[in-house]
Design an enzyme around this catalytic site. Structure first.
Site, PDB file in Angstrom:
ATOM      1  N   CYS A  30       0.869  -1.341   0.346  1.00  0.00           N
ATOM      2  CA  CYS A  30      -0.218   0.019  -0.052  1.00  0.00           C
ATOM      3  C   CYS A  30       1.019   1.048  -0.537  1.00  0.00           C
ATOM      4  O   CYS A  30       1.742   1.594   1.146  1.00  0.00           O
ATOM      5  CB  CYS A  30      -1.243   0.338   1.159  1.00  0.00           C
ATOM      6  SG  CYS A  30      -1.938   1.160   1.852  1.00  0.00           S
ATOM      7  N   HIS A  63      -5.175   1.962   8.332  1.00  0.00           N
ATOM      8  CA  HIS A  63      -5.553   1.420   6.843  1.00  0.00           C
ATOM      9  C   HIS A  63      -6.695   0.853   6.746  1.00  0.00           C
ATOM     10  O   HIS A  63      -6.554  -0.326   7.191  1.00  0.00           O
ATOM     11  CB  HIS A  63      -3.912   0.473   6.235  1.00  0.00           C
ATOM     12  CG  HIS A  63      -4.746  -0.357   5.134  1.00  0.00           C
ATOM     13  ND1 HIS A  63      -3.662   0.155   3.635  1.00  0.00           N
ATOM     14  CD2 HIS A  63      -5.552  -1.090   4.268  1.00  0.00           C
ATOM     15  CE1 HIS A  63      -4.415  -0.231   3.223  1.00  0.00           C
ATOM     16  NE2 HIS A  63      -5.311  -1.313   2.666  1.00  0.00           N
ATOM     17  N   HIS A  88      -8.804  14.823  -0.598  1.00  0.00           N
ATOM     18  CA  HIS A  88      -8.462  15.253  -1.407  1.00  0.00           C
ATOM     19  C   HIS A  88      -8.796  16.921  -0.926  1.00  0.00           C
ATOM     20  O   HIS A  88      -9.909  16.968   0.045  1.00  0.00           O
ATOM     21  CB  HIS A  88      -8.698  14.945  -2.291  1.00  0.00           C
ATOM     22  CG  HIS A  88      -7.829  13.961  -3.031  1.00  0.00           C
ATOM     23  ND1 HIS A  88      -7.142  13.395  -4.102  1.00  0.00           N
ATOM     24  CD2 HIS A  88      -8.633  12.247  -3.484  1.00  0.00           C
ATOM     25  CE1 HIS A  88      -7.295  12.509  -4.606  1.00  0.00           C
ATOM     26  NE2 HIS A  88      -7.973  11.587  -3.966  1.00  0.00           N
ATOM     27  N   HIS A 134      -8.470   7.909   1.858  1.00  0.00           N
ATOM     28  CA  HIS A 134      -7.905   9.445   1.808  1.00  0.00           C
ATOM     29  C   HIS A 134      -8.821  10.533   1.806  1.00  0.00           C
ATOM     30  O   HIS A 134      -9.652  10.550   0.718  1.00  0.00           O
ATOM     31  CB  HIS A 134      -6.999   9.247   1.692  1.00  0.00           C
ATOM     32  CG  HIS A 134      -6.787   9.310  -0.198  1.00  0.00           C
ATOM     33  ND1 HIS A 134      -6.535   7.401  -0.886  1.00  0.00           N
ATOM     34  CD2 HIS A 134      -6.687  10.281  -0.959  1.00  0.00           C
ATOM     35  CE1 HIS A 134      -6.860   7.459  -1.943  1.00  0.00           C
ATOM     36  NE2 HIS A 134      -7.227   9.104  -2.906  1.00  0.00           N
ATOM     37  N   ASN A 190     -13.009  10.045  -3.389  1.00  0.00           N
ATOM     38  CA  ASN A 190     -13.420   9.158  -3.766  1.00  0.00           C
ATOM     39  C   ASN A 190     -13.466   8.042  -3.426  1.00  0.00           C
ATOM     40  O   ASN A 190     -12.667   7.426  -3.298  1.00  0.00           O
ATOM     41  CB  ASN A 190     -12.328   8.830  -5.018  1.00  0.00           C
ATOM     42  CG  ASN A 190     -11.936  10.874  -6.232  1.00  0.00           C
ATOM     43  OD1 ASN A 190     -12.934  11.697  -6.017  1.00  0.00           O
ATOM     44  ND2 ASN A 190     -11.034  10.718  -6.356  1.00  0.00           N
TER      45      ASN A 190
HETATM   46  P1  AMP Z   1      -7.610   8.341  -5.265  1.00  0.00           P
HETATM   47  O1  AMP Z   1      -7.801   8.570  -7.051  1.00  0.00           O
HETATM   48  O2  AMP Z   1      -8.705   9.674  -5.145  1.00  0.00           O
HETATM   49  O3  AMP Z   1      -7.787   6.997  -4.577  1.00  0.00           O
HETATM   50  O4  AMP Z   1      -6.455   9.038  -5.029  1.00  0.00           O
HETATM   51  C1  AMP Z   1      -5.103   9.324  -5.151  1.00  0.00           C
HETATM   52  C2  AMP Z   1      -4.596   9.793  -4.992  1.00  0.00           C
HETATM   53  O5  AMP Z   1      -3.138   9.663  -4.785  1.00  0.00           O
HETATM   54  C3  AMP Z   1      -3.723  10.403  -7.161  1.00  0.00           C
HETATM   55  O6  AMP Z   1      -4.084  11.919  -6.181  1.00  0.00           O
HETATM   56  C4  AMP Z   1      -2.796  10.455  -6.573  1.00  0.00           C
HETATM   57  O7  AMP Z   1      -1.932  11.403  -7.342  1.00  0.00           O
HETATM   58  C5  AMP Z   1      -1.566  10.412  -5.205  1.00  0.00           C
HETATM   59  N1  AMP Z   1      -0.174   9.717  -5.478  1.00  0.00           N
HETATM   60  C6  AMP Z   1      -0.320   7.622  -5.489  1.00  0.00           C
HETATM   61  N2  AMP Z   1       1.203   8.206  -4.814  1.00  0.00           N
HETATM   62  C7  AMP Z   1       1.505   9.122  -3.813  1.00  0.00           C
HETATM   63  C8  AMP Z   1       2.879   9.301  -3.804  1.00  0.00           C
HETATM   64  N3  AMP Z   1       3.589   8.523  -3.625  1.00  0.00           N
HETATM   65  N4  AMP Z   1       3.338  10.466  -2.672  1.00  0.00           N
HETATM   66  C9  AMP Z   1       1.735  11.218  -2.800  1.00  0.00           C
HETATM   67  N5  AMP Z   1       0.312  11.342  -3.677  1.00  0.00           N
HETATM   68  C10 AMP Z   1       0.552  10.293  -4.168  1.00  0.00           C
HETATM   69 ZN    ZN Z   2      -2.551   1.803   3.134  1.00  0.00          ZN
END
Ligand code: AMP
Ligand code: ZN
Length: 111
Positions: free
Chosen positions: A4, A46, A101, A99, A86
């Protein structure tokens, strides 16, 4: 949780500066920002998504919603921001670790 990306960030395996951290959550910058400012508020525990919500996890989300307005100013979001979660495949979720945004730093268009 093995494999993850957010658990790896929380564990310090993948480096990502923490703009805020406490015992329950971290706030980091999104690696692919969809607005001038794009942050992620990530629970340290998690769980994949809303589909796994229970009382304990809801407390963590409540904690996020208490902290976000308090952090908005120092994150440069004082003029307003958009909060997005999302959920699942149709919701566009790509990382299965809950998470929130936070987008802002400019006037956001419709989407
Ligand atoms: P979601 O599409 O809502 O699951 O959002 C996941 C978000 O995580 C996306 O906007 C990605 O750009 C972001 N993301 C993925 N890997 C990383 C990372 N290593 N550091 C920061 N953000 C990340
Ligand atoms: Zn996790």
């Amino acid at each position: 949780m093995e494999n993850c990306v957010f658990c790896k960030i929380i564990a310090g395996i993948i480096p990502s500066p923490r703009l805020y951290e406490d015992d329950k959550i971290i706030v980091i910058r999104d690696i692919e920002p969809k607005a001038k400012l794009h942050y992620l508020c990530i629970p340290k525990t998690h769980f994949a998504s809303f589909s796994e919500m229970d009382g304990e996890k809801a407390e963590i989300i409540k904690h996020c919603f208490e902290k976000i307005p308090a952090l908005a100013g120092e994150l440069g979001l004082q003029d307003g921001y958009r909060v997005i979660i999302n959920q699942g495949e149709n919701g566009g979720q790509t990382v299965p670790h809950m998470h929130i945004h936070l987008l802002g730093g400019e006037v956001l268009g419709d989407f």
